[in-house]
Write an enzyme that holds these catalytic residues in place. Structure first.
Site, PDB file in Angstrom:
ATOM      1  CE1 TYR A 150      64.427  18.314  66.785  1.00 23.88           C
ATOM      2  CE2 TYR A 150      62.970  20.020  67.621  1.00 23.88           C
ATOM      3  CZ  TYR A 150      63.167  18.737  67.150  1.00 23.88           C
ATOM      4  OH  TYR A 150      62.093  17.882  67.037  1.00 23.88           O
ATOM      5  CB  ALA A 151      63.683  25.787  66.994  1.00 17.53           C
ATOM      6  CE  LYS A 154      62.505  17.884  63.523  1.00 14.60           C
ATOM      7  NZ  LYS A 154      62.175  16.715  62.665  1.00 14.60           N
TER       8      LYS A 154
END
Length: 250
Positions: A150-151, A154
């Protein structure tokens, strides 16, 4: 009441059925815009009806989703001025615990779909005058254990914002992003039930509270407005000061 900065303009907001996307759509409508609310969830129709706007049930990951969304907006309103890439998913884990399917789902939804949707919708934006606002995350700007894929996705959205600002700037299209911190939405419930997360991510927030979806909608509206006419390539943290000055209790 908010100023009517978007009268006569049309915005597309993805991931708009609830949470941050719903708040962004609500803010645009309050400021005079027509909005196409897009989401995989069929609840988006109820949200759009409440706001007096149009909706489209669409998976942004699907190939050709961007053109499908663009044609729906053009059919409903005849133009597109603003694109907000908000759709995204959570559920990330430590890299060691992330199988291929999880990595692919998180990267495809949170990053690859943003590139494809933007590529397909951006030709329909006015030149000059088009605006794109992406939704990144503080997890894409600073590390936090257990959210690897996820990081990374993003972080990719943040860099995509800077890259596209350079590519589309000569056409008069501005591209910016917000990077929300801890916002009280359905997607963050599991995190907010984790004592470690609350201790190291929530308690150190200088403003001493979690954000609300409306706290993100305001900065998105600013970046999409003429008030930010000379702002492009910016990734704006909306995190209560967490990235700037997080600290323990004195």
């Amino acid at each position: 009441m908010p100023e009517k900065r978007f009268t006569g303009q049309v915005a597309i907001v993805t991931g708009a059925a609830r949470g941050i996307g719903e708040a962004i759509a609500t803010r645009f409508v309050a400021e005079g815009a027509k909005v196409l609310l897009v989401d995989l969830l069929r609840d988006v129709a109820d949200t759009a009806t409440r706001l007096g706007q149009k909706s489209l049930v669409c998976d942004v990951v699907a190939r050709g989703a961007g053109e499908t969304i663009a044609q729906a907006a053009l059919a409903a309103f005849g133009r597109i001025d603003i694109l907000v890439n908000n759709a995204g998913i959570g559920g990330s884990k430590r890299l060691a615990d992330s199988d291929d399917a999880l990595i692919e789902r998180l990267i495809d939804t949170n990053l690859s779909a943003v590139l494809r949707v933007t590529r397909e919708i951006s030709p329909h934006l006015p030149r000059p005058g088009g605006r794109i606002v992406n939704v990144s995350s503080t997890f894409g700007l600073a590390g936090y254990p257990g959210t690897t894929a996820y990081a990374v996705a993003k972080a990719g959205v943040a860099q995509f914002t800077r890259q596209l600002a350079g590519e589309l700037g000569p056409d008069g299209i501005r591209v910016n992003a917000v990077a929300p911190g801890v916002i009280q939405t359905p997607m963050t419930i599991a995190h907010r039930e984790n004592p470690f997360y609350m201790r190291v991510v929530v308690e150190p927030i200088p403003l001493e509270r979690m954000g609300e979806p409306a706290d993100v909608a305001g900065p998105v509206a600013f970046l999409a407005s003429d008030d930010a006419a000379f702002v492009t390539g910016v990734v704006l943290p909306v995190d209560g000061g967490y990235l700037a000055a997080r600290h323990g209790k004195l």
